[in-house]
Design an enzyme around this catalytic site. Structure first.
Site, PDB file in Angstrom:
ATOM      1  N   ALA A  29       1.097  -1.198  -0.118  1.00  0.00           N
ATOM      2  CA  ALA A  29       0.160   0.116  -0.390  1.00  0.00           C
ATOM      3  C   ALA A  29       0.446   1.288  -0.440  1.00  0.00           C
ATOM      4  CB  ALA A  29      -1.033  -0.512   1.029  1.00  0.00           C
ATOM      5  N   ARG A  31       3.632   2.004  -1.356  1.00  0.00           N
ATOM      6  CA  ARG A  31       4.966   2.084  -2.424  1.00  0.00           C
ATOM      7  C   ARG A  31       4.969   3.601  -3.171  1.00  0.00           C
ATOM      8  NH1 ARG A  31       2.772   0.302  -8.404  1.00  0.00           N
ATOM      9  NH2 ARG A  31       0.992   0.202  -7.964  1.00  0.00           N
ATOM     10  N   CYS A  52     -27.584  21.317 -21.661  1.00  0.00           N
ATOM     11  CA  CYS A  52     -27.116  19.059 -21.494  1.00  0.00           C
ATOM     12  C   CYS A  52     -27.648  18.930 -22.083  1.00  0.00           C
ATOM     13  CB  CYS A  52     -26.921  19.464 -20.057  1.00  0.00           C
ATOM     14  SG  CYS A  52     -27.600  17.958 -19.578  1.00  0.00           S
ATOM     15  N   CYS A  55     -30.922  17.841 -19.954  1.00  0.00           N
ATOM     16  CA  CYS A  55     -31.518  18.308 -18.852  1.00  0.00           C
ATOM     17  C   CYS A  55     -33.381  18.291 -19.530  1.00  0.00           C
ATOM     18  CB  CYS A  55     -31.485  19.518 -19.240  1.00  0.00           C
ATOM     19  SG  CYS A  55     -29.435  19.909 -17.730  1.00  0.00           S
ATOM     20  N   ASN A  77     -30.887   5.632 -25.760  1.00  0.00           N
ATOM     21  CA  ASN A  77     -29.814   6.024 -26.151  1.00  0.00           C
ATOM     22  C   ASN A  77     -29.661   6.440 -27.241  1.00  0.00           C
ATOM     23  OD1 ASN A  77     -27.495   6.041 -26.212  1.00  0.00           O
ATOM     24  ND2 ASN A  77     -27.142   5.295 -24.690  1.00  0.00           N
ATOM     25  N   ASP A  78     -29.214   7.141 -28.827  1.00  0.00           N
ATOM     26  CA  ASP A  78     -29.562   7.675 -29.166  1.00  0.00           C
ATOM     27  C   ASP A  78     -28.214   6.483 -29.834  1.00  0.00           C
ATOM     28  OD1 ASP A  78     -31.775   9.524 -28.953  1.00  0.00           O
ATOM     29  OD2 ASP A  78     -30.001  10.950 -27.951  1.00  0.00           O
ATOM     30  N   HIS A 115     -29.961  19.283 -13.045  1.00  0.00           N
ATOM     31  CA  HIS A 115     -28.838  19.009 -13.603  1.00  0.00           C
ATOM     32  C   HIS A 115     -26.905  19.604 -12.721  1.00  0.00           C
ATOM     33  CE1 HIS A 115     -25.536  19.192 -17.296  1.00  0.00           C
ATOM     34  NE2 HIS A 115     -25.384  20.049 -15.996  1.00  0.00           N
ATOM     35  N   ASN A 155     -22.810   4.268 -14.711  1.00  0.00           N
ATOM     36  CA  ASN A 155     -21.526   4.945 -14.853  1.00  0.00           C
ATOM     37  C   ASN A 155     -20.830   6.414 -14.231  1.00  0.00           C
ATOM     38  OD1 ASN A 155     -20.412   2.547 -15.886  1.00  0.00           O
ATOM     39  ND2 ASN A 155     -20.910   3.380 -18.013  1.00  0.00           N
ATOM     40  N   CYS A 162     -17.814   9.182 -17.505  1.00  0.00           N
ATOM     41  CA  CYS A 162     -19.304   9.173 -18.067  1.00  0.00           C
ATOM     42  C   CYS A 162     -19.377  10.373 -18.585  1.00  0.00           C
ATOM     43  CB  CYS A 162     -19.570   9.647 -16.784  1.00  0.00           C
ATOM     44  SG  CYS A 162     -21.698  10.177 -16.870  1.00  0.00           S
ATOM     45  N   SER A 163     -19.817  11.019 -19.940  1.00  0.00           N
ATOM     46  CA  SER A 163     -20.021  11.997 -20.005  1.00  0.00           C
ATOM     47  C   SER A 163     -20.590  13.096 -20.217  1.00  0.00           C
ATOM     48  CB  SER A 163     -19.687  11.646 -21.884  1.00  0.00           C
ATOM     49  OG  SER A 163     -20.748  11.172 -22.777  1.00  0.00           O
ATOM     50  N   HIS A 166     -24.963  15.071 -15.346  1.00  0.00           N
ATOM     51  CA  HIS A 166     -26.593  14.973 -15.466  1.00  0.00           C
ATOM     52  C   HIS A 166     -26.501  13.934 -15.034  1.00  0.00           C
ATOM     53  CE1 HIS A 166     -30.116  17.130 -16.309  1.00  0.00           C
ATOM     54  NE2 HIS A 166     -30.441  15.616 -15.397  1.00  0.00           N
ATOM     55  N   HIS A 168     -27.618  10.690 -14.097  1.00  0.00           N
ATOM     56  CA  HIS A 168     -28.057   9.587 -15.027  1.00  0.00           C
ATOM     57  C   HIS A 168     -27.005   8.716 -15.124  1.00  0.00           C
ATOM     58  CE1 HIS A 168     -25.054  10.448 -17.616  1.00  0.00           C
ATOM     59  NE2 HIS A 168     -25.684   9.527 -18.604  1.00  0.00           N
ATOM     60  N   GLN A 170     -28.241   3.582 -16.766  1.00  0.00           N
ATOM     61  CA  GLN A 170     -28.035   3.055 -18.479  1.00  0.00           C
ATOM     62  C   GLN A 170     -28.445   1.785 -18.496  1.00  0.00           C
ATOM     63  OE1 GLN A 170     -25.684   3.064 -21.317  1.00  0.00           O
ATOM     64  NE2 GLN A 170     -23.773   4.182 -20.062  1.00  0.00           N
ATOM     65  N   HIS A 283     -27.174  -6.876 -10.257  1.00  0.00           N
ATOM     66  CA  HIS A 283     -27.164  -8.256 -11.024  1.00  0.00           C
ATOM     67  C   HIS A 283     -28.208  -9.085 -10.077  1.00  0.00           C
ATOM     68  CE1 HIS A 283     -22.929  -9.404 -12.029  1.00  0.00           C
ATOM     69  NE2 HIS A 283     -23.559  -8.364 -13.106  1.00  0.00           N
ATOM     70  N   PHE A 314      -5.123   1.406 -10.956  1.00  0.00           N
ATOM     71  CA  PHE A 314      -4.891   1.449 -12.432  1.00  0.00           C
ATOM     72  C   PHE A 314      -4.833  -0.741 -12.760  1.00  0.00           C
ATOM     73  CE2 PHE A 314      -3.141   5.318 -12.804  1.00  0.00           C
ATOM     74  CZ  PHE A 314      -3.033   5.589 -13.532  1.00  0.00           C
ATOM     75  N   TYR A 318      -0.248  -7.607 -15.335  1.00  0.00           N
ATOM     76  CA  TYR A 318      -0.935  -8.371 -14.789  1.00  0.00           C
ATOM     77  C   TYR A 318      -1.964  -9.038 -14.469  1.00  0.00           C
ATOM     78  CZ  TYR A 318      -0.644 -11.970 -11.028  1.00  0.00           C
ATOM     79  OH  TYR A 318      -0.932 -13.462 -10.609  1.00  0.00           O
TER      80      TYR A 318
HETATM   81  O1  LIG Z   1       4.487  -2.198 -10.213  1.00  0.00           O
HETATM   82  P1  LIG Z   1       3.691  -0.692 -10.334  1.00  0.00           P
HETATM   83  O2  LIG Z   1       4.330   0.019 -12.434  1.00  0.00           O
HETATM   84  O3  LIG Z   1       4.168   0.537 -10.292  1.00  0.00           O
HETATM   85  O4  LIG Z   1       2.489  -0.074 -11.037  1.00  0.00           O
HETATM   86  C1  LIG Z   1       1.263  -1.128 -12.348  1.00  0.00           C
HETATM   87  O5  LIG Z   1       1.646  -2.293 -12.772  1.00  0.00           O
HETATM   88  C2  LIG Z   1       1.100  -3.104 -11.806  1.00  0.00           C
HETATM   89  C3  LIG Z   1       0.676  -4.564 -12.603  1.00  0.00           C
HETATM   90  O6  LIG Z   1       0.643  -4.427 -13.691  1.00  0.00           O
HETATM   91  C4  LIG Z   1       0.203  -2.915 -11.348  1.00  0.00           C
HETATM   92  O7  LIG Z   1      -0.301  -3.714 -10.167  1.00  0.00           O
HETATM   93  C5  LIG Z   1      -0.371  -1.131 -10.671  1.00  0.00           C
HETATM   94  O8  LIG Z   1      -1.987  -1.011 -10.254  1.00  0.00           O
HETATM   95  C6  LIG Z   1       0.047  -0.291 -11.990  1.00  0.00           C
HETATM   96  O9  LIG Z   1       0.214   0.709 -11.216  1.00  0.00           O
HETATM   97  O1  LIG Z   2     -22.790   5.157 -23.146  1.00  0.00           O
HETATM   98  P1  LIG Z   2     -21.564   6.132 -22.812  1.00  0.00           P
HETATM   99  O2  LIG Z   2     -22.184   6.533 -21.448  1.00  0.00           O
HETATM  100  O3  LIG Z   2     -21.454   7.513 -23.876  1.00  0.00           O
HETATM  101  O4  LIG Z   2     -20.369   4.990 -22.495  1.00  0.00           O
HETATM  102  C1  LIG Z   2     -19.908   4.064 -21.479  1.00  0.00           C
HETATM  103  O5  LIG Z   2     -20.858   3.540 -20.855  1.00  0.00           O
HETATM  104  C2  LIG Z   2     -20.466   2.276 -21.904  1.00  0.00           C
HETATM  105  C3  LIG Z   2     -21.517   1.406 -20.939  1.00  0.00           C
HETATM  106  O6  LIG Z   2     -20.321   1.264 -19.819  1.00  0.00           O
HETATM  107  C4  LIG Z   2     -19.116   2.145 -22.749  1.00  0.00           C
HETATM  108  O7  LIG Z   2     -19.752   0.944 -23.130  1.00  0.00           O
HETATM  109  C5  LIG Z   2     -18.219   3.813 -22.645  1.00  0.00           C
HETATM  110  O8  LIG Z   2     -17.085   2.831 -22.865  1.00  0.00           O
HETATM  111  C6  LIG Z   2     -18.311   3.956 -21.799  1.00  0.00           C
HETATM  112  O9  LIG Z   2     -17.556   5.073 -22.527  1.00  0.00           O
END
Ligand SMILES: O=P(O)(O)O[C@H]1O[C@H](CO)[C@@H](O)[C@H](O)[C@H]1O
Ligand SMILES: O=P(O)(O)O[C@H]1O[C@H](CO)[C@@H](O)[C@H](O)[C@H]1O
Lengths: 348, 348
Positions: A29, A31, A52, A55, A77-78, A115, A155, A162-163, A166, A168, A170, A283, A314, A318
């Site tokens: 934790a 690092r 928006c 809205c 959805n459009d 909004h 999202n 999320c773009s 507002h 919302h 889906q 779910h 991230f 791995y």
């Molecule tokens: O080990 P790093 O480069 O600091 O960390 C990166 O790669 C790792 C392995 O994919 C991931 O677990 C970390 O979330 C990412 O930030």
């Molecule tokens: O539909 P949105 O909000 O434009 O798009 C977002 O949610 C979707 C569903 O999780 C994803 O596929 C898209 O990559 C994300 O940008």
């Protein structure tokens, strides 16, 4: 040989919903982080934004005009990922080039005409209206002949793709049961056949005894950091009663769900005193016309942030190639979330 | 009823390596994007950076000093996710709280002493040195009694969680076979038992006949956009010969691998004329002492970008809860990648 300590030693945990192991690295934790940081977005939003497309009364990208709605509003959805068209397709068999057409409907649900709000900032009664709409949509879409699964999700935040701020969510309703849901269903089924009970009933009963990972609890629901959570502050809301899907919810249960969603997302916002990003979704049993006594309603929250408002976890390298990995333990996260207030920091 | 067109109609495709379906939405590629954009990082880096803990002769975070290495350099990660310690752990059986200690070793591999380079900008002979080191590391780590799997990978670019631009990759070697590798192995095994052949041999043979998704080919390897790819520009390098792991590589094959990696990553950089971010990694047979005739060496490339240098594909909401989803089709991506030059844009 020293003896194992789950607060210190790397270990793997088993996720019974996906039948999959994850890697936990408690010692990692602290690092140092010199990598990408996220923008903190703290603009004050107007109650109504002319630009928006969600809205009330505004024009959408496709030229349609939103009605002057109050409260919730749902529309197709459009730019959906699915289409309603039923296309001709000769069945084919191939080891490596298997493909099947997929029919479905994508909808957008505005949670509020305001909004500037987000779920934790809404009144419980107004979140209850969102739950009402989820229930109606699940029923309406599920009743369509070719719709066998209804995925309701949100999202939240730019970080989660999320773009539009507002408030919302889906719905993606489709003819197949999606991969991850199908896996969950398989594990629910195996457990139900073995024990005659729902996997999540037995699980939350044990969590309620241990009280190590429970964040929130009311009459009808618990919010828990699953023993096998992969995201730093991942949680799951589970109904205490074995409810298979939204249709079976009573009015009280809908209010209870609204209330625990408000409290959980408020804790999230209070964690780093910011509008906390996440993907969340429900779910529940598929709408394929089969009986699903094995199913147990739950809602996942997958928030990406790790250390603070700027540094996320991230899931790369791995994790993409081998196995999900986390740094702080689920118990540490649960402790932190448990101790946070359910009064929103902005209202203090 | 109109007839199905995979360039226009939403459909699902089957991934035989993971035994999982993915959703493809070709019609969705041109939806407008108002969401998060990524920073374009185009600083010119020095050949040696005083503040870089991976550069030759510099001091690392833990106080150790890197040797004055030339070419490649490998060392134990100062903040690993795994530890070598063998801990005492009473075996336990639980439906919901299964946990096992995990032993392992994390290493960092510098690809070059030149801080400013990336794989596509390196000479083929220098990339060959990286492959040599991968081979030695796989053998050395795999020979350790408690190491049953060696995951070699690279996170490239800030967008992929990489915190240092110095050209480097990682190795996570551990006692268990990670979840996704275990699933791939199961599917390899089933296919091998059914046909006596390797799944990927048969697959690439058919791809080589179709030529719809092949990007690059040399004596020993092909680079293909898998029929079931989920990331917009995902590719896979596969050995033509059924090689189970790096130890079985000849000198020529190592050079061929270096060469196809250079060409593929050069195409990637040329796509948006930027240093193209990705996570890449090698899947090969576990080092668990068993025979693995079912295994076939391959290397995955998972790049996040979708439309341009600033807009990535977000695998969120639906994707986290239900199923991976992509917009442009694998065939469209393959066409684009195929037509890109293998001469790096910076050298033109
Ligand atoms: O080990 P790093 O480069 O600091 O960390 C990166 O790669 C790792 C392995 O994919 C991931 O677990 C970390 O979330 C990412 O930030
Ligand atoms: O539909 P949105 O909000 O434009 O798009 C977002 O949610 C979707 C569903 O999780 C994803 O596929 C898209 O990559 C994300 O940008």
């Amino acid at each position: 040989k020293s003896s194992f300590d789950h607060k210190k030693n790397p270990h793997r945990r088993y996720n019974p919903l996906l039948d999959e192991w994850i890697l936990v690295s408690p010692q990692r934790a602290n690092r140092p982080w010199q990598g990408q940081t996220e923008k903190r977005i703290e603009e004050k939003l107007p109650i109504h934004d002319e630009s928006c497309y969600l809205c009330s009364g505004n024009i959408r990208v496709n030229g349609e005009k939103n009605p002057n709605y109050k409260g919730t509003y749902v529309f197709d959805n459009d730019f959906g990922s699915l289409m309603k068209d039923d296309v001709e397709f000769p069945p084919q068999k191939s080891d490596f080039f298997s493909l099947q057409p997929e029919r479905g409907i994508n909808r957008v649900i505005c949670f509020s005409d305001n909004h500037s709000l987000t779920l934790p900032e809404m009144e419980v009664e107004d979140i209850k209206n969102v739950v009402d709409l989820w229930q109606k949509q699940y029923e309406e879409l599920g009743n369509i002949d070719y719709i066998n699964h209804v995925q309701i999700f949100e999202n939240k935040g730019q970080m989660m793709g999320c773009s539009n701020p507002h408030p919302h969510g889906q719905i993606w309703a489709q003819s197949s049961i999606p991969s991850l849901v199908a896996r969950t269903q398989e594990n629910f089924k195996a457990y139900f056949e073995k024990t005659g009970k729902s996997l999540l009933s037995d699980y939350i009963q044990q969590e309620l005894e241990k009280r190590e990972r429970i964040i929130l609890e009311n009459e009808d629901f618990v919010a828990v950091v699953p023993f096998w959570a992969v995201w730093p502050y991942e949680t799951m809301i589970v109904s205490k009663r074995k409810i298979e899907n939204l249709i079976q919810f009573s009015e009280t249960e809908k209010l209870s769900l609204a209330s625990i969603i408000k409290d959980l997302t408020t804790k999230y916002d209070n964690l780093f005193e910011m509008s906390f990003p996440y993907s969340a979704g429900i779910h529940q049993s598929p709408t394929d016309g089969e009986l699903h006594p094995e199913w147990h309603f739950h809602m996942h929250f997958y928030p990406p942030l790790l250390r603070n408002a700027e540094v996320k976890k991230f899931m790369v390298g791995y994790e993409m190639l081998a196995e999900a990995q986390r740094d702080i333990t689920p118990e540490q996260s649960a402790e932190i979330l448990k101790n946070l207030s359910t009064v929103h920091y902005k209202t203090k």
